[in-house]
Scaffold this active site. Structure first.
Site, PDB file in Angstrom:
ATOM      1  N   HIS A 171      -9.951   1.607   1.190  1.00  0.00           N
ATOM      2  CA  HIS A 171      -9.730   0.491   2.113  1.00  0.00           C
ATOM      3  C   HIS A 171     -10.688   0.491   3.311  1.00  0.00           C
ATOM      4  CE1 HIS A 171      -7.480  -2.682   4.135  1.00  0.00           C
ATOM      5  NE2 HIS A 171      -6.635  -2.724   3.121  1.00  0.00           N
ATOM      6  N   HIS A 193       0.799  -1.228   0.000  1.00  0.00           N
ATOM      7  CA  HIS A 193       0.000   0.000   0.000  1.00  0.00           C
ATOM      8  C   HIS A 193       0.835   1.283   0.000  1.00  0.00           C
ATOM      9  CE1 HIS A 193      -3.547  -2.304   0.137  1.00  0.00           C
ATOM     10  NE2 HIS A 193      -3.616  -2.524   1.436  1.00  0.00           N
ATOM     11  N   GLU A 226     -11.766  -3.915  -2.205  1.00  0.00           N
ATOM     12  CA  GLU A 226     -10.883  -2.879  -2.726  1.00  0.00           C
ATOM     13  C   GLU A 226     -10.767  -3.017  -4.244  1.00  0.00           C
ATOM     14  OE1 GLU A 226      -7.153  -3.257  -0.290  1.00  0.00           O
ATOM     15  OE2 GLU A 226      -8.436  -4.735   0.720  1.00  0.00           O
TER      16      GLU A 226
END
Length: 395
Positions: free
Chosen positions: A228, A152, A359
């Protein structure tokens, strides 16, 4: 997908280094040379500037706020820390409103969050194997924050920075808020400056639109943004999501190795626990997996189709449902496997499977898998990603 705890206040790091330099310089002040004195003054000045200004793109408490959108039917709250969704209030079958996303009572808690609750993640969401890639003949070494891999966007990805509020319309018709962020060249190892914009808007009676855009200004760069939020349609404090029913409109997945890095294959879900082509209760299949779901689905749909259904989730008790459509090629289905003893809203303690994430995204590690859809965006091009969450009550 949890992140390791890390220091995000880079200004403090620079400040400490500057103070250390100042101290060393002070030791030698007996030399009384003008150069040394000037160096000492400059050092102290730099330190004060960083402490006062917070450093480039650093966190400043006074700049972090909570922003509400309310159309009279449902409401959400966001923060400009990580451009995160921190609350979604929806009615149940009895008309009682409940918060259906996991999160914290205090915005400050989000600064030390390790779960990515509600955040926008990037510059590249999900994992990059070996925290490296090669683009146009140049090898880029990235910030590894999960063993030797990047997750991420690194230790200080887009979830760990303060975004600017460009526009905010709280209520009325089509309430909306737009956050912007300037990611600098070399941030977490990525090439080029990148201007990013995320807009949350309430459209229709019970619909939440999320639109993301990113424009590189001087170098080609990979871009893969994701939202998220952890959803629990029974309510954030209602227990786990294992009794919820889900349908995922992806007949293939991108399998991973033991570090959750895709192998490059795209395989059918047929006769596997990943087959949710027909609505199924999550707990009926999760038992066949070691910890739970954390996998990317290659979404079905006609080639060139702008928006396609990614997933539908139902909660039997509250009668709430959520339909997610997107223009992204994939969706990561994650069942909060690594959430443990997290003190959330109202003091409720979240455990594994307290929420689920959907996601929508490009395929993970696409920068190292040439057979995956490309995530490279060149100067003059615009990355766009749209998702629409449609909520309803089932009879």
């Amino acid at each position: 997908m949890n992140k390791p705890r890390c220091v995000t206040k880079w200004s403090l790091v620079v400040a400490c280094g500057a103070w250390a330099t100042g101290i060393v310089t002070a030791i030698h002040l007996h030399d009384k040379t003008p150069t040394v004195c000037y160096c000492f003054i400059i050092t102290i000045t730099i330190t004060l500037v960083f402490l006062w200004g917070g450093g480039a793109n650093a966190s400043k408490h006074e700049d972090i706020g909570i922003y509400e959108l309310n159309n009279g039917h449902f409401s959400i709250k966001c923060t400009n820390w990580g451009a995160a969704i921190i609350s979604v209030l929806l009615p149940d079958k009895n008309g009682e409103f409940t918060d259906v996303v996991l999160g914290y009572d205090s915005v400050k808690t989000y600064e030390n969050d390790t779960t990515y609750f509600g955040s926008v993640v990037g510059r590249v969401a999900n994992r990059i194997g070996g925290a490296q890639f090669t683009l146009n003949g140049t090898h880029y070494k990235l910030d590894a924050n999960e063993n030797q891999n990047m997750l991420h966007g690194g230790h200080r990805g887009f979830s760990d920075v303060v975004w600017k509020v460009l526009k905010h319309k709280k209520d009325g018709e089509n309430p909306r808020i737009t956050f912007t962020y300037h990611s600098f060249d070399g941030e977490e190892g990525f090439p080029g400056d990148l201007k990013v914009m995320v807009t949350y808007s309430l459209v229709g009676k019970y619909k939440l639109s999320v639109k993301m855009e990113a424009k590189p200004t001087n170098k080609a760069t990979p871009v893969n943004l994701a939202q998220h939020t952890y959803w629990n349609l029974g309510g954030h404090n209602s227990g786990d999501i294992l009794s919820e029913k889900i349908q995922i409109f992806g007949s293939h997945i991108t399998p991973t190795n033991d570090q959750l890095i895709p192998t490059g294959e795209i395989v059918s879900v047929k006769d596997t626990p990943y087959d949710f082509l027909k609505p199924s209760v999550i707990k009926s299949k999760i038992k066949d997996l070691p910890t739970g779901y954390d996998i990317n689905y290659a979404l079905d749909g006609e080639k060139g189709e702008k928006m396609k259904v990614a997933a539908i989730v139902w909660d039997k008790k509250s009668k709430r449902s959520m339909k997610l459509t997107t223009d992204a090629p994939g969706v990561q289905f994650y069942t909060g496997n690594y959430v443990k003893d997290v003190k959330g809203k109202g003091g409720y303690v979240y455990e594994a499977h307290a929420g689920l994430c959907l996601e929508t995204q490009g395929f993970p590690n696409a920068v190292n898998q040439p057979n995956f859809p490309s995530q490279i965006v060149n100067p003059g091009q615009t990355y766009k990603h749209h998702m629409l969450f449609a909520f309803s009550l089932d009879d």
